[in-house]
Design a protein around this motif. Structure first.
Motif, PDB file in Angstrom:
ATOM      1  N   GLY A 407       0.779  -1.225   0.000  1.00 40.84           N
ATOM      2  CA  GLY A 407       0.000   0.000   0.000  1.00 40.84           C
ATOM      3  C   GLY A 407       0.809   1.273   0.000  1.00 40.84           C
ATOM      4  N   MET A 408       2.112   1.167  -0.138  1.00 41.99           N
ATOM      5  CA  MET A 408       2.975   2.349  -0.037  1.00 41.99           C
ATOM      6  C   MET A 408       2.928   3.159  -1.338  1.00 41.99           C
ATOM      7  SD  MET A 408       5.030   4.067   1.897  1.00 41.99           S
ATOM      8  CE  MET A 408       4.828   2.861   3.223  1.00 41.99           C
ATOM      9  N   PRO A 409       2.789   4.491  -1.267  1.00 43.67           N
ATOM     10  CA  PRO A 409       2.877   5.301  -2.488  1.00 43.67           C
ATOM     11  C   PRO A 409       4.217   5.061  -3.174  1.00 43.67           C
ATOM     12  CG  PRO A 409       2.121   6.622  -0.626  1.00 43.67           C
ATOM     13  CD  PRO A 409       2.555   5.301  -0.063  1.00 43.67           C
ATOM     14  N   PRO A 410       4.221   4.914  -4.489  1.00 47.53           N
ATOM     15  CA  PRO A 410       5.480   4.589  -5.182  1.00 47.53           C
ATOM     16  C   PRO A 410       6.630   5.535  -4.871  1.00 47.53           C
ATOM     17  CG  PRO A 410       3.627   4.317  -6.663  1.00 47.53           C
ATOM     18  CD  PRO A 410       3.069   4.939  -5.405  1.00 47.53           C
ATOM     19  N   SER A 411       6.331   6.820  -4.692  1.00 51.52           N
ATOM     20  CA  SER A 411       7.405   7.782  -4.458  1.00 51.52           C
ATOM     21  C   SER A 411       8.068   7.609  -3.103  1.00 51.52           C
ATOM     22  CB  SER A 411       6.851   9.207  -4.572  1.00 51.52           C
ATOM     23  OG  SER A 411       5.889   9.449  -3.553  1.00 51.52           O
ATOM     24  N   ARG A 412       7.432   6.859  -2.182  1.00 51.64           N
ATOM     25  CA  ARG A 412       7.983   6.679  -0.839  1.00 51.64           C
ATOM     26  C   ARG A 412       8.538   5.268  -0.623  1.00 51.64           C
ATOM     27  NH1 ARG A 412       6.372  10.952   2.494  1.00 51.64           N
ATOM     28  NH2 ARG A 412       5.944  12.704   1.101  1.00 51.64           N
ATOM     29  N   CYS A 413       8.717   4.524  -1.695  1.00 49.25           N
ATOM     30  CA  CYS A 413       9.162   3.126  -1.549  1.00 49.25           C
ATOM     31  C   CYS A 413      10.533   3.017  -0.891  1.00 49.25           C
ATOM     32  CB  CYS A 413       9.167   2.423  -2.907  1.00 49.25           C
ATOM     33  SG  CYS A 413       7.527   1.928  -3.474  1.00 49.25           S
ATOM     34  N   LEU A 414      11.473   3.873  -1.266  1.00 48.95           N
ATOM     35  CA  LEU A 414      12.802   3.772  -0.665  1.00 48.95           C
ATOM     36  C   LEU A 414      12.757   4.149   0.812  1.00 48.95           C
ATOM     37  CD1 LEU A 414      15.771   3.100  -1.108  1.00 48.95           C
ATOM     38  CD2 LEU A 414      16.160   5.511  -1.630  1.00 48.95           C
ATOM     39  N   ASP A 415      11.978   5.177   1.150  1.00 46.15           N
ATOM     40  CA  ASP A 415      11.814   5.546   2.559  1.00 46.15           C
ATOM     41  C   ASP A 415      11.310   4.344   3.353  1.00 46.15           C
ATOM     42  OD1 ASP A 415      12.433   8.128   1.743  1.00 46.15           O
ATOM     43  OD2 ASP A 415      10.350   8.770   1.661  1.00 46.15           O
ATOM     44  N   ALA A 416      10.315   3.640   2.795  1.00 42.94           N
ATOM     45  CA  ALA A 416       9.733   2.495   3.498  1.00 42.94           C
ATOM     46  C   ALA A 416      10.710   1.340   3.577  1.00 42.94           C
ATOM     47  CB  ALA A 416       8.443   2.062   2.800  1.00 42.94           C
ATOM     48  N   LEU A 417      11.441   1.081   2.504  1.00 39.19           N
ATOM     49  CA  LEU A 417      12.399  -0.024   2.521  1.00 39.19           C
ATOM     50  C   LEU A 417      13.451   0.181   3.613  1.00 39.19           C
ATOM     51  CD1 LEU A 417      12.999  -0.629  -1.293  1.00 39.19           C
ATOM     52  CD2 LEU A 417      12.079  -2.290   0.333  1.00 39.19           C
ATOM     53  N   VAL A 418      13.904   1.415   3.795  1.00 44.71           N
ATOM     54  CA  VAL A 418      14.955   1.669   4.779  1.00 44.71           C
ATOM     55  C   VAL A 418      14.398   1.753   6.195  1.00 44.71           C
ATOM     56  CG1 VAL A 418      16.713   3.313   5.543  1.00 44.71           C
ATOM     57  CG2 VAL A 418      16.454   2.818   3.103  1.00 44.71           C
ATOM     58  N   PHE A 419      13.285   2.459   6.375  1.00 41.71           N
ATOM     59  CA  PHE A 419      12.871   2.785   7.740  1.00 41.71           C
ATOM     60  C   PHE A 419      11.650   2.026   8.257  1.00 41.71           C
ATOM     61  CE2 PHE A 419      15.397   6.575   6.629  1.00 41.71           C
ATOM     62  CZ  PHE A 419      16.321   6.484   7.653  1.00 41.71           C
TER      63      PHE A 419
END
Length: 464
Positions: A407-419
């Protein structure tokens, strides 16, 4: 290494500068990226469609492979105090027991775990050189080849870097007895690096190491500089990891470790200062002026109680930054990035310390990730690294079903992967144009794990 051209199509890929949509990646017959094209409307015929977001493979820029056999075995305190130096004495117990066959098994397991953790290149800071009794092997690189064989079995790239190690401290002329396996001078290290470079082994590169200022006499550092005048590979050194080391250096030389190095006029873009934990602003500025980089190992530095470096200082001065797993208490690049940032948050009591919205970099994850992609390539001696033409075709595919991405917005995928921890293993991993992990599975996993378990059991139950 790839032997034929292939096409990969990614719905989203992290290129220099951020996410791009509908990306075609072409692997050349040499195992490098031949071309990368963005914003295609659809995958062309014959292209393999990747199952999730694609990111570049990362460099683990600092490793002591044999210490993987020690991970988890120093987490008790049996005396009044425990610190880096008491940990080091216990770690030497592993160094004085492990032989080439066991080291290969440990290195293969480590490499497999690192691949799952997002690393596709390992930089081995290699000082475990000789037989258990300190005598040289007939082939001085016996232990080095064991690491190279283990890395090759798992399929990770390797920069193997033999180390100068010749004294026990600034005011010592020789090694301690429990350091007898480490003995090597500048000429030994230079000869070993030339042998590695000439070996012709696929995905094996050579570098040079000065273990530390306390372990190498100044004349040996300058001798290595002379020998390596035309050497294009990386040169690494442990420096300023512990306050006691800083104090000893000041007592012996009148200068702090990085201050002393900068004053010797040896630093350039080949050099990597490993840890660089205890620094002052003038030292950060001197490193930046030299073009040298730093290798930070957050989970090991936390595990050993080393302290925290000036991450913002390094970032703001534009110093190349790489990540290392060092003692291998963690083998996951995302965990290292989390702790690189979290250590700063804990001491400064604020959030998103590494972000720089004033310069158009509001994402902590993006700023750190981009810096370790480019800095890692430099630390491994690679002039090009990442998803760009001419770089080795290394690739990570995130699992879109990972809990962090649901459900993560595509633009925030790296933020989610790291944190959004804990990390999920990468779905697919490519090294030099060949898949080494597919759908979370490595074909050699069981055989590698079996040999590793036996090697560690033998290591602790019997002689090396």
């Amino acid at each position: 290494m790839a032997t034929e051209r292939k096409l990969l199509w990614a719905p989203r890929a992290w290129l220099p500068g951020g996410w791009r949509e509908n990306v075609l990646l072409e692997v050349g017959a040499d195992g490098n990226w031949a071309s990368i094209t963005t914003d295609l409307s659809a995958a062309p015929d014959g292209a393999e469609v990747l199952a999730g977001p694609a990111l570049p493979g990362l460099v683990d820029a600092h490793s002591h492979a044999f210490q993987r056999a020690f991970a988890g075995l120093a987490e008790r305190r049996e005396s009044a105090a425990d610190d880096f130096w008491s940990w080091r004495d216990r770690m030497y117990g592993v160094a004085l027991r492990i032989g080439p066959e066991a080291l290969r098994a440990v290195a293969a397991q480590l490499a497999l775990e690192l691949l799952h953790g997002g690393y596709t290149q390992l930089v081995e800071f290699h000082y475990l050189q000789h037989r258990v009794d300190g005598r040289r092997y007939d082939d001085p690189l016996t232990m080095g080849w064991a690491i190279a064989d283990g890395a090759a079995e798992a399929g990770i790239g390797l920069t193997l870097m033999p180390a100068i190690y010749e004294r026990a401290g600034f005011r010592e002329s020789t090694l301690r007895d429990d350091q007898r396996r480490f003995r090597a001078g500048a000429d030994d290290v230079w000869a070993a690096a030339r042998t590695i470079a000439a070996s012709g082994r696929p995905m094996l590169d050579a570098g040079l190491v000065i273990h530390s200022l306390r372990a190498a006499a100044p004349q040996s550092i300058h001798r290595l500089r002379e020998l390596a005048a035309d050497f294009a590979g990386p040169i690494h050194v442990h420096v300023a990891e512990q306050t006691a080391e800083v104090d000893d250096c000041v007592a012996a030389t009148g200068q702090r470790p990085i201050e002393w190095l900068a004053g010797q006029q040896v630093l350039d873009a080949r050099w990597q200062l490993v840890h660089a934990t205890h620094v002052v602003p003038a030292e950060v500025e001197a490193v930046a002026a030299s073009g040298a980089g730093v290798v930070i190992c957050p989970t090991t530095e936390a595990n050993l109680g080393d302290g925290l470096t000036d991450v913002v200082g390094w970032l703001d001065q534009g110093v190349p930054i790489a990540i290392g797993s060092d003692s291998h208490v963690a083998r996951d690049v995302l965990e290292e990035l989390r702790w690189l940032e979290y250590g700063q948050r804990l001491t400064q009591r604020r959030r998103n310390v590494a972000a720089a919205p004033e310069s158009g970099q509001p994402s902590t994850a993006a700023r750190l990730f981009d810096r370790i992609v480019s800095g890692g390539g430099q630390a491994a001696g690679r002039s090009r690294w990442g998803l760009l033409a001419g770089a080795r075709a290394d690739l990570l595919v995130a699992d879109p079903q990972s809990p962090a991405l649901l459900g993560m917005p595509p633009s925030r995928c790296l933020d989610a992967l790291v944190f959004s921890s804990p990390s999920a293993p990468w779905r697919d991993v490519m090294v030099a144009g060949s898949w080494v992990i597919r759908e979370h599975a490595h074909p050699g996993r069981q055989a590698i794990a079996t040999r590793f378990a036996q090697a560690v059991t033998d290591l602790w139950d019997g002689p090396a």
